[in-house]
Motif scaffolding. Structure first.
Motif, short mmCIF file in Angstrom:
data_model
loop_
_atom_site.label_atom_id
_atom_site.label_comp_id
_atom_site.label_asym_id
_atom_site.label_seq_id
_atom_site.Cartn_x
_atom_site.Cartn_y
_atom_site.Cartn_z
N PHE A 31 0.81 -1.21 0.00
CA PHE A 31 0.00 0.00 0.00
C PHE A 31 0.85 1.27 0.00
O PHE A 31 0.35 2.35 -0.27
CB PHE A 31 -0.89 0.02 1.25
CG PHE A 31 -2.32 -0.17 0.92
CD1 PHE A 31 -3.05 0.85 0.33
CD2 PHE A 31 -2.94 -1.37 1.15
CE1 PHE A 31 -4.36 0.67 -0.01
CE2 PHE A 31 -4.25 -1.57 0.82
CZ PHE A 31 -4.98 -0.55 0.24
N PRO A 68 0.98 -12.46 1.95
CA PRO A 68 2.22 -12.38 1.16
C PRO A 68 3.26 -13.41 1.61
O PRO A 68 3.26 -13.81 2.77
CB PRO A 68 2.74 -10.97 1.41
CG PRO A 68 1.87 -10.35 2.41
CD PRO A 68 0.73 -11.23 2.72
N CYS A 74 -3.14 -14.89 11.36
CA CYS A 74 -3.56 -13.75 10.53
C CYS A 74 -5.08 -13.79 10.41
O CYS A 74 -5.63 -14.53 9.58
CB CYS A 74 -2.92 -13.82 9.13
SG CYS A 74 -3.64 -12.58 8.03
S1 BJ8 Z 1 -1.92 -5.08 1.33
S2 BJ8 Z 1 -1.82 -8.41 2.56
S3 BJ8 Z 1 1.12 -6.44 2.27
S4 BJ8 Z 1 -1.41 -5.68 4.74
S5 BJ8 Z 1 -0.18 -11.64 7.42
S6 BJ8 Z 1 0.77 -8.60 8.96
S7 BJ8 Z 1 -2.47 -8.91 7.36
S8 BJ8 Z 1 -1.73 -10.54 10.41
S9 BJ8 Z 1 0.68 -8.63 5.36
FE1 BJ8 Z 1 -0.32 -7.36 3.82
FE2 BJ8 Z 1 -0.39 -4.91 2.90
FE3 BJ8 Z 1 -2.61 -6.37 3.02
FE4 BJ8 Z 1 -0.76 -6.94 1.24
FE5 BJ8 Z 1 -1.41 -8.63 9.34
FE6 BJ8 Z 1 -2.10 -10.92 8.23
FE7 BJ8 Z 1 0.23 -10.69 9.37
FE8 BJ8 Z 1 -0.29 -9.40 7.13
#
Ligand code: BJ8
Length: 424
Positions: free
Chosen positions: A78, A284, A375
């Motif tokens: 983002f 990711p 997550c």
């Molecule tokens: S746009 S997916 S890179 S937030 S895996 S830290 S969501 S608890 S990584 Fe992500 Fe940006 Fe979204 Fe993409 Fe939290 Fe889940 Fe851990 Fe995460």
């Protein structure tokens, strides 16, 4: 890799822990990557980049800093890289794909937290990552609760700027996000001491778009059967995209595509025609998290696309190059990033729609939903993914896993059973 010990010492790395990290990576890389047969020749460049992951690129960052430039670390797709580069900075995606410094991280974080968050805190506290130690500032975001709160703690160790990311895509959210991106641009200008002009931002947008177009070109080539490149190699390239020099990376990806197009003409594939094709979706997979892809591709299937941030979400949408004044270019940037289908959005129907389109476009036989342990956004959203795929008769395997290898045997058994099922 050359001798970079002096540079690492000057960066303040904990040399003993860093040595341990460097001992783990080469054998893993060898087993996962270098044992693949008939790889494209241009992959040598990406092997070289991994080999020099703590060497040459870090040296480049130090040269940039010596010339007065700033290095800015990020954790989320983002964060608009265009803005950082338009102010003369270098944007580095900090990896967090390995369990390291967990003991240190658990001094400030709960034990049961997403491994990506624990990893970045561990990297910083254990002082083992030269990218982290080269970063003058880190940009966080309010995507998920764990990250949002962890950035408050991280700010005790490195300056952190947090961007407020919306959780819905209504008009008021768009306005908030546009303002947030403008605020970010002002913050970056203040931090770097360089102003962002319409010319520098437009140039930076073009460079990022060129990188996206090269990755899209590579992705298109994966639609063919037999596939010309492994999913593991593509994931690696997508991971390297986050920290390599933009122009050099783009030119190497295009060079790889030229080679793959020639392979296509002569019908050379990396897996036999008819190999079961899967799309991986979920959280990711930061470098060097190759566990599940390696299991998939050593279980008789091939990954043809990654519906994740280390994958299509990183390069699918381009920033419009229409605007000429600074405000409209910034708005174009904001608009592009709001198209990201992250599970922190509610509802996140765009992800389901894109996933089902991808299954058709890439002629996938099934989908593997892979979420990092603890997550919540992705683990809960797996229910929506399952519902939509079931309605369309698309086979799905759901996996939740961390960075350790303890469950590798069990995962392999499940993936093999899934591959057998989709073959039928
Ligand atoms: S746009 S997916 S890179 S937030 S895996 S830290 S969501 S608890 S990584 Fe992500 Fe940006 Fe979204 Fe993409 Fe939290 Fe889940 Fe851990 Fe995460």
């Amino acid at each position: 890799m050359g001798d970079y010990r002096k540079m690492w010492q000057d960066l303040g790395l904990d040399m003993e822990s860093h040595d341990q990290l460097l001992e783990v990576l080469p054998p893993t890389y060898h087993d996962v990557y270098l044992t693949q047969e008939n790889r494209p020749q241009v992959m040598e460049y990406f092997d070289f980049v991994v080999n020099e992951i703590h060497g040459l690129r870090i040296e480049e960052l130090q040269q940039h800093k010596s010339a007065g430039g700033k290095v800015i670390g990020t954790f989320c797709v983002f964060v608009p890289e265009e803005i950082i580069r338009a102010a003369g900075g270098i944007c580095i995606g900090l990896c967090s794909g390995i369990e390291i410094g967990a003991g240190e991280a658990e001094k400030v974080l709960p034990r049961n937290i997403c491994p990506l968050i624990k990893s970045f805190m561990g990297f910083k506290l254990a002082k083992v990552c030269p990218y982290f130690e080269s970063s003058d500032m880190v940009v966080g975001e309010t995507t998920c609760d764990g990250k949002k709160k962890a950035f408050e703690i991280l700010n005790d160790y490195v300056p952190v700027h947090v961007m407020e990311t919306p959780h819905m895509k209504k008009d008021q959210d768009r306005k908030l996000w546009e303002e947030e991106v403008k605020d970010f641009a002002r913050h970056i200008e203040g931090f770097t001491g360089n102003s962002i002009s319409a010319v520098s931002l437009a140039q930076s947008v073009r460079e990022s778009n060129d990188k996206r177009r090269a990755l899209k070109r590579l992705s298109e080539l994966r639609k063919r059967d037999p596939v010309v490149i492994s999913g593991k190699d593509c994931l690696l390239i997508e991971q390297i995209a986050m920290y390599d020099d933009v122009a050099r990376f783009t030119s190497k990806v295009n060079e790889l595509c030229d080679e793959l197009e020639k392979r296509l003409e002569s019908g050379v594939g990396i897996f036999p025609a008819g190999t079961p094709r899967v799309i991986v979706t979920g959280t990711p997979m930061a470098i060097p998290n190759w566990k599940v892809p390696h299991i998939i591709e050593s279980s008789g299937a091939v990954m043809v696309a990654e519906e994740m941030c280390t994958g299509m979400r990183y390069f699918e949408n381009e920033v419009s190059e229409q605007g000429t004044d600074i405000d409209s270019i910034i708005n174009n940037v904001a608009e592009r990033y709001l198209g990201t289908n992250c599970a922190v959005f509610t509802p996140n129907t765009g992800r389901m729609e894109r996933l089902t389109e991808l299954v058709k476009e890439y002629r996938a036989d099934g989908v593997i939903h892979c979420a990092l342990s603890f997550c919540n956004p992705y683990a809960v959203e797996a229910n929506r993914v399952e519902q939509v795929l079931r309605q369309q008769g698309i086979p799905l395997l759901k996996i939740e896993t961390g960075y350790d290898q303890e469950d590798a045997g069990q995962l392999k058994t499940r993936v093999e059973a899934f591959v057998e099922m989709i073959k039928e």
